[in-house]
Enzyme design. Structure first.
Site: not given
Ligand code: IPM
Ligand code: MG
Length: 356
Positions: A142, A191, A223, A247, A251
């Protein structure tokens, strides 16, 4: 106590959910005799529209001068055509980095009253899902160099992923400290069969583990981790991983709870100041329709009280009020099921407030 909270309402449903969270904070302030002041700090697409940039200097200053920051969500299709350096997300990344918020904590647990919402098979869900993703937040790909150039007549893009030992060590400590307060199991995800950054990560995490003899450390390739998370999430307690893997996996973790609209997160650095936000996005499709679920943001405000302001009783009070509201059968659209009562964002906020 007096606390100054910087407020980033953001885009899409951001202003609606933040409005309800602030109303809950104000109810808590009244009950416990605190004074919370709120300083508006525009960020995201709305800031691009008003100031030309996603994070105006004045907003960054307001956040740096605050005791903590409460954030809704930023971004939306309206700003998709912005140049990469001026997208709404860049405001968030700049803010995280400028505030030194290297530690992002995202809990994944199934709420008692929402067990049916878990999309995994019942026998898997029955084993229990209650783990925390600790994500490194201001390093890795990032924040490495990004460039697109023309080489041999075609475009070539490069993103650099880099980690230094101290960046790994400090986030590893966050994970192990947290494990001590939980079930004492850390799974470090990397990884290391391919990446140098991961080999460094694995070595440093293993060194830190030696300082925590009571905590069990396991390493897992990313993975495999993605697969294990849906195969048997009950095996995880504290998961620690680098920025990009975190990230993606956070999710996945939130989705298996079935209630992404309910999950808060904290981002912290060395001091007590943090940035608190729900983990869901700005949901532009339902913005302004009083349909959004404010619970993720309200629970983020509770996390702020607990971790930045040392107000455990107040935080407990908010979490209890949320649990009772759910037990009373009230649901926003994202978690509504036959037999429960559908309410909008404002009514959900009011129902939670009246139980404080
Ligand atoms: C998160 C989001 C952010 C990230 C984006 C909006 C830049 O997906 O906070 O997980 O990738 O960190
Ligand atoms: Mg995210």
């Amino acid at each position: 106590m007096k606390k100054n909270i910087a407020v980033i309402r953001g885009d899409g449903i951001g202003p609606e959910i933040v409005g309800e969270a602030i109303a809950v904070l104000s109810a808590v302030a009244d009950k416990y005799g605190h004074t919370f002041t709120y300083t508006e700090a525009p960020m995201g697409g709305n800031a691009i529209d008003a100031f030309g940039v996603p994070l105006p200097e004045s907003s960054l200053e307001a956040c740096l001068a605050s005791d903590s920051v409460l954030l809704g969500a930023v971004g939306g299709p309206k700003w998709d055509s912005q140049p990469p350096a001026n997208r709404p997300e860049r405001g968030l990344l700049k803010l995280r980095s400028a505030m030194g918020l290297y530690s992002n904590v995202r809990p994944a647990r199934v709420f008692r009253d929402l067990a049916d919402a878990c999309p995994l098979r019942a026998d898997i869900a029955a084993k229990g899902i209650d783990f925390v993703v600790v994500r490194e937040l201001i390093g890795g790909v990032y924040f490495g160099e990004h460039k697109t150039e023309t080489v041999d007549g075609e475009q070539k893009a490069t993103d650099i992923m880099a980690y230094s030992e101290h960046e790994v060590r400090r986030i590893a400590r966050v994970a192990f400290d947290m494990a001590l307060r939980r079930r004492k199991r850390v799974t470090s995800i990397d990884k290391a069969n391919v990446l140098d950054t991961s080999r460094l990560w694995r070595r440093v995490v293993t060194e830190v583990a030696a300082e925590y003899p009571d905590v069990e450390l396991r390493h897992m390739y990313v993975d495999n981790a993605a697969m294990q998370m849906v195969r048997d999430p009950s095996q995880f307690d504290v998961v620690v991983t680098e920025n990009l893997f975190g990230d993606i996996l956070s999710d996945e973790a939130s989705q298996i709870t079935g209630s992404i609209g309910m999950i808060p997160s904290s981002s912290m650095g060395e001091g007590t100041r943090g940035l608190y936000e729900p983990i869901h996005g700005s949901a532009p499709d339902i913005a302004g329709q009083d349909k959004a679920n404010p619970i993720g943001t309200i629970l983020a405000a509770a996390m702020m009280l607990r971790y930045s302001f040392d107000m455990a009783a107040e935080a407990d009070d908010i979490e209890r009020a949320v649990d009772e509201t759910l037990s009373a059968g009230l649901r926003c659209g994202d978690i509504w099921q036959e037999g429960t009562i559908l309410v909008g964002c404002r009514e959900m906020g009011a129902e939670i407030r009246k139980r404080i």
